[in-house]
Design a protein around this motif. Structure first.
Motif, PDB file in Angstrom:
ATOM      1  N   UNK A  15      34.765  38.632  -7.216  1.00  0.00           N
ATOM      2  CA  UNK A  15      34.655  37.182  -7.072  1.00  0.00           C
ATOM      3  C   UNK A  15      36.054  36.572  -7.045  1.00  0.00           C
ATOM      4  N   UNK A  16      36.425  36.045  -5.891  1.00  0.00           N
ATOM      5  CA  UNK A  16      37.773  35.481  -5.722  1.00  0.00           C
ATOM      6  C   UNK A  16      37.770  33.991  -6.025  1.00  0.00           C
ATOM      7  N   UNK A  17      36.732  33.303  -5.507  1.00  0.00           N
ATOM      8  CA  UNK A  17      36.635  31.868  -5.740  1.00  0.00           C
ATOM      9  C   UNK A  17      35.267  31.517  -6.295  1.00  0.00           C
ATOM     10  N   UNK A  42      43.135  31.827   0.284  1.00  0.00           N
ATOM     11  CA  UNK A  42      41.726  32.033   0.650  1.00  0.00           C
ATOM     12  C   UNK A  42      41.006  30.694   0.681  1.00  0.00           C
ATOM     13  N   UNK A  43      41.243  29.870  -0.336  1.00  0.00           N
ATOM     14  CA  UNK A  43      40.591  28.555  -0.375  1.00  0.00           C
ATOM     15  C   UNK A  43      41.028  27.692   0.816  1.00  0.00           C
ATOM     16  N   UNK A  49      38.498  26.446   8.028  1.00  0.00           N
ATOM     17  CA  UNK A  49      37.551  27.070   8.951  1.00  0.00           C
ATOM     18  C   UNK A  49      37.999  28.407   9.504  1.00  0.00           C
ATOM     19  N   UNK A  50      39.059  28.978   8.941  1.00  0.00           N
ATOM     20  CA  UNK A  50      39.557  30.286   9.386  1.00  0.00           C
ATOM     21  C   UNK A  50      38.734  31.402   8.746  1.00  0.00           C
ATOM     22  N   UNK A  51      38.308  31.167   7.503  1.00  0.00           N
ATOM     23  CA  UNK A  51      37.465  32.120   6.772  1.00  0.00           C
ATOM     24  C   UNK A  51      36.145  31.430   6.416  1.00  0.00           C
ATOM     25  N   UNK A  52      35.135  32.230   6.149  1.00  0.00           N
ATOM     26  CA  UNK A  52      33.868  31.642   5.691  1.00  0.00           C
ATOM     27  C   UNK A  52      33.707  31.926   4.198  1.00  0.00           C
TER      28      UNK A  52
END
Ligand SMILES: Nc1ncnc2c1ncn2[C@@H]1O[C@H](COP(=O)(O)OP(=O)(O)OP(=O)(O)O)[C@@H](O)[C@H]1O
Ligand SMILES: [Mg+2]
Length: 207
Positions: A15-17, A42-43, A49-52
């Motif tokens: 769990x990163x965020x 990451x956030x 919108x680069x990562x989901x």
């Protein structure tokens, strides 16, 4: 305004965020701090919108977002090409005089026709920051924009960020420079164990 609710992001079951709620208002500068690997980029990449994310809801006007990423991304070509082409591709006009004005501000006018690949790390960071500002979006995400800049250039970037805020923009900046966060921010957040905590009281800048 940006509203985040119950955001979760995992990498390989880690769990990163884990952010229950976060609301960011326009016309403010928010600094995001935290140790290496805490999940700051990451956030920002999720918000841009680069990562989901894996869970949660984000309310944001994606048409009004620009990201200045931690690792600059460029086209092969000159500095000028990299400052003109992104706008050409979107059928938007960009004045060459505006580009030259920023190159001059950052003391890199003579690099206008230089190949990006020949630039120093700090020079690349300047070009990337200039491009971000030229986009003139209402929401700017800046991932360590001054990490490779000298003191004078850092001050220039901070001045421009404050001007953007005064124009009513929302700026979320990642920095390891706590003094910088204190200098420019309306609020400072720290990502710790995936959650985002507001550093209140003395840390929140009084206007
Ligand atoms: N694609 C991926 N696959 C697996 N793990 C990843 C991936 N991308 C990032 N991570 C991990 O997620 C964590 C958060 O990374 P992130 O880049 O968000 O950190 P950061 O807070 O920006 O750190 P820094 O201050 O070093 O830039 C790190 O432990 C990283 O190794
Ligand atoms: Mg990062």
């Amino acid at each position: 305004m940006i509203k985040i609710k119950n955001l979760k992001k995992f990498y390989d079951n880690r769990l990163i965020l884990n952010i229950p709620e976060l609301i960011l208002e326009t016309g403010k500068i928010y600094s995001l701090i935290g140790r290496n690997g805490a999940g700051k980029s990451t956030l920002l990449n999720i918000l841009a919108g680069i990562l989901t994310s894996d869970e949660g809801k984000i309310e944001i006007d994606m048409n009004e977002v620009i990201l200045c990423s931690q690792e600059p991304m460029f086209f092969k070509g000159s500095v000028a090409y990299n400052l003109i082409e992104p706008f050409k591709l979107r059928d938007e006009k960009i004045e060459i005089s505006k580009i030259r004005e920023f190159l001059k501000i950052f003391g890199i006018s003579e690099l206008e026709t230089s190949l990006i690949s020949t630039l120093s790390g700090g020079e690349k960071a300047k070009v990337q920051f200039i491009r971000t500002v030229l986009y003139n979006k209402k929401i700017a995400f800046l991932d360590e924009p001054t990490a490779s800049l000298d003191k004078k250039s850092t001050a220039l970037v901070e001045d421009i960020i404050v001007k953007m805020k005064n124009e009513g923009k929302l700026i979320l900046i990642i920095t390891h420079d706590y003094e910088q966060a204190l200098r420019i921010s309306d609020a400072i957040f720290e990502i710790d164990e995936g959650n985002i905590l507001e550093k209140r009281g003395i840390y929140v800048k009084k206007n």
